[in-house]
Write a protein that holds these residues in place. Sequence first.
Motif, short mmCIF file in Angstrom:
data_model
loop_
_atom_site.label_atom_id
_atom_site.label_comp_id
_atom_site.label_asym_id
_atom_site.label_seq_id
_atom_site.Cartn_x
_atom_site.Cartn_y
_atom_site.Cartn_z
N LEU A 266 0.82 -1.22 0.00
CA LEU A 266 0.00 0.00 0.00
C LEU A 266 0.85 1.26 0.00
O LEU A 266 1.92 1.31 0.62
CB LEU A 266 -0.90 0.03 1.24
CG LEU A 266 -2.10 -0.92 1.27
CD1 LEU A 266 -2.81 -0.79 2.61
CD2 LEU A 266 -3.07 -0.61 0.14
N VAL B 17 -3.28 12.57 -3.57
CA VAL B 17 -3.57 11.13 -3.59
C VAL B 17 -3.83 10.67 -5.02
O VAL B 17 -3.29 9.66 -5.48
CB VAL B 17 -4.79 10.82 -2.69
CG1 VAL B 17 -5.29 9.38 -2.92
CG2 VAL B 17 -4.44 11.01 -1.22
N ALA C 266 -3.27 4.50 -2.26
CA ALA C 266 -4.47 3.72 -1.96
C ALA C 266 -5.53 4.60 -1.27
O ALA C 266 -6.72 4.40 -1.46
CB ALA C 266 -4.12 2.55 -1.06
N PHE C 267 -5.09 5.53 -0.48
CA PHE C 267 -5.99 6.49 0.15
C PHE C 267 -5.15 7.57 0.83
O PHE C 267 -3.91 7.46 0.92
CB PHE C 267 -6.95 5.83 1.15
CG PHE C 267 -6.28 5.14 2.31
CD1 PHE C 267 -5.95 5.82 3.47
CD2 PHE C 267 -6.00 3.78 2.24
CE1 PHE C 267 -5.35 5.17 4.54
CE2 PHE C 267 -5.40 3.12 3.30
CZ PHE C 267 -5.06 3.81 4.45
N ASP D 289 -10.48 8.91 -0.70
CA ASP D 289 -10.32 7.60 -1.35
C ASP D 289 -9.24 7.64 -2.43
O ASP D 289 -8.63 8.70 -2.68
CB ASP D 289 -11.65 7.07 -1.88
CG ASP D 289 -12.19 7.87 -3.08
OD1 ASP D 289 -11.41 8.64 -3.69
OD2 ASP D 289 -13.38 7.71 -3.40
N GLU D 290 -9.02 6.50 -3.10
CA GLU D 290 -7.91 6.39 -4.06
C GLU D 290 -8.09 7.28 -5.29
O GLU D 290 -7.13 7.57 -6.01
CB GLU D 290 -7.74 4.92 -4.48
CG GLU D 290 -8.75 4.38 -5.47
CD GLU D 290 -10.12 4.07 -4.85
OE1 GLU D 290 -11.04 3.68 -5.60
OE2 GLU D 290 -10.28 4.23 -3.61
N LYS D 291 -9.32 7.76 -5.52
CA LYS D 291 -9.58 8.64 -6.65
C LYS D 291 -9.42 10.12 -6.25
O LYS D 291 -9.64 11.00 -7.07
CB LYS D 291 -10.99 8.40 -7.18
CG LYS D 291 -11.19 6.98 -7.72
CD LYS D 291 -12.64 6.73 -8.11
CE LYS D 291 -12.84 5.30 -8.58
NZ LYS D 291 -14.25 5.01 -8.90
N THR E 138 -10.66 -1.33 -2.30
CA THR E 138 -10.39 0.10 -2.20
C THR E 138 -11.49 0.77 -1.39
O THR E 138 -12.60 0.22 -1.23
CB THR E 138 -10.35 0.75 -3.60
OG1 THR E 138 -11.66 0.66 -4.19
CG2 THR E 138 -9.35 0.06 -4.50
#
Length: 811
Positions: free
Chosen positions: A531, A587, A593-594, A609-611, A715
């Motif tokens: 991660l 990120v 990953a976060f 979050d990952e986005k 995720t």
Amino acid sequence: MPKPLLPVANRPIMEHVLRLLKRHGLNETVVTVQFLASLVKNYFGDGEELGMELTYANEEKPLGTAGSVKNAEEALKDDAFLVISGDALTDFDLTELINFHKEKGALVTVCLTRVPNPLEFGITIVDEEGKVERFLEKPTWGQVFSDTVNTGIYVMEPEVFDYVEPDVPVDWSGDVFPQLMKEGKPVYGYIAEGYWEDVGTHESYVKAQADVLEGKVDVDIDGFEISPGVWVAEGAEVHPDAVLRGPLYIGDYAKVEAGAELREHSVVGSNVVVKSGAFLHKSVVHDNVYVGPHSNLRGCVVGKNTDIMRAARIEDGAVIGDECLIGEESIVQGNVRVYPFKTIEAGAFVNTSVIWESRGQAHLFGARGVSGILNVEITPELAVRLAGAYATTLKKGSTVTTARDHSRGARALKRAVISALQASAIDVRDLENVPLPVARQQTARGSAGGIMIRTTPGVPDSVDIMFFDGNGADLSQGSQRKLDRVFARQEYRRAFPGEIGDLHFPASVFDSYTGSLLRNVDTTGISESGLKVVVDASNGSAGLVLPSLLGKLGVDSLTINPGLDESRPTETADMRRSGMVRLGEIVASSGAAFGVRFDPVGERLSLVDEKGRIIEDDRALLVMLDLVAAERRSGRVALPVTTTRIAEQVAAYHGTQVEWTTTSPDDLTRVGGEEGTIFGGDGKGGFIVPEFSSVYDATAAFVRLIGLVGRTQLTLSQIDARIPRAHVLKRDLATPWAVKGLVMRRVVEAAGDRFVDTTDGVRVVETDGRWVMVLPDPAEAVTHLWAEGPDDASAQALLDEWSAVVDSAGR
């Protein structure tokens, strides 16, 4: 307060009088004193600062206007002398008065002036030569035959003392002058031109201020006239966006913030703070007063060292004594007198004078310990008394752990706290600047209790003094009441010289904390997961723990904002939001990953979050709950009753159950510490990791999250997507303190036969599962409402319906 010490344009009336005397060459002055004589003597001393010689003649008992001067005969018997009142504001030409006296060869010359309403004064009639024909004290309108009144200013020859009996009350106008006239002695009246105001009433006091500001009286004003009629003294700080409409006066080292409005005839004393949104008109504010945001002062007088809290209103003619506390949103009606050292509770409506008792004493403890504005409500003196009271509740020789955040205010207050603890026979372990969870964890290691001082979250000018029990948790309600009682009675224990407590600074605090954390929280699978995470330390104390922790976790991490920033001990909602947006960008661009963001004291955690999308705090609670429950498959989770009921669905799906608690963090902590609890959270970024601690701990929540994500290989956006959307809306309604009980009764009555949950406040559940909760705020004049439905529109409709119920009780 003696009238001569009442400030006019920030100077005592008597100082204006003395400066007038000096201007006319009268440098040697005897001051006759009786009421609160020491205050007068302490202020003026021997007159050296004014370039004069002052001596004092004490009246043991009231001797009247003539008897008090007779009391000073020893200093006056060699030459003609002038008598003048220390509480009447004037700019008369005393040189002309003295010359008139000498020209007439008078024994006594009475200084007269013309006034429009002579009823309150002694009328004096003089002939064409100026000789007094008649005196009349306090006439009725039927006796008014002149508008020339006696100002109480006299020039006299020492022989006049032959007509004044010693040590008995004697009056000039009523006793001495009639006798002199009866014997045909030369008693003259000089009609002076100029300003004279006998400051004996509230109206005349406020008028004197206005007249000085209008330039109607020739006195010295300290400061600079920055625009016509707007006087600002040395060291005062006035924001360019403050509204000033003169004539007005701002004293030395006062601070007027942007958005404050000062209108005509307002006088602001030394070291006064006027907060944003405050409004003052024709108001006289003495030294060291705090005028809170959006407060409203009109035509009132406020004594020194008084605190006027947010949105309080003081009406025309009201007088507030020294060292009072006027609570938030309270109203003091016109012409009300609040005597010194009184407290008016928040939201109170005061329409009669407060003389003997306070109208309400605020509880010491609020939602975050003892909280208030730094150096206004929370002072070093208060911190010393609080710490002394806390020490008194513990055994002599006990150990207390102390800690602070990285603000200067907290550092200064903590030093005061440590001194008070040691002086009360308590040993102190000082952690200095550490995250709040570290302070709690270290307190639980052999201390009888702890004290943490931090900046109030989101309020940079306020501080919280937090008290812990031996487990590092907040004091129970019972312990708070015990401390409250000791503090109120001022029954502080003091150590004998040989009992003064020790002070030591434990080493390796952060290593001890991280070692314990890694031993208790499951970190399996983290190093194998590969991660990558982004960690925002928010320039706070959480950054002190992260370097050693991240290295031991074996995770690829990028830390941003790691350094301490003393100028930002807390963050506003806007600062936090922009920080989260920036974290999301990092990120998304780094392929992490976060991302996590700590609050400045390491207590609360926010997620991205990952986005790079922000997971709102109430949603982050459900994501964490889903991860924990899916892994444990049993046990219970502690959540406040204001949490969405979707949490129940998530917990039940994974075989766990929810225990609902009140909105108080103490209650959540209590359940979090019970056996069988696997998780707790408040939906505001506070997470409890029971295997490590029963209190909110952002670092522990971060370690647990990494382990959970590493082991599930899901995720955060995937987990978020599988949880139904919640529709909980919140609204706050202003509610006067006096009707809070009525509001709750109306809510219960309006619930009818619907299910009512009284875990905290009143939660009314509809037959279709929709619910609304009504909860009065314990510290503010506010009622909170929450509502949940299948969509926002139905939740909004519920809020509207029950807001009407709450409002109807308040009207």
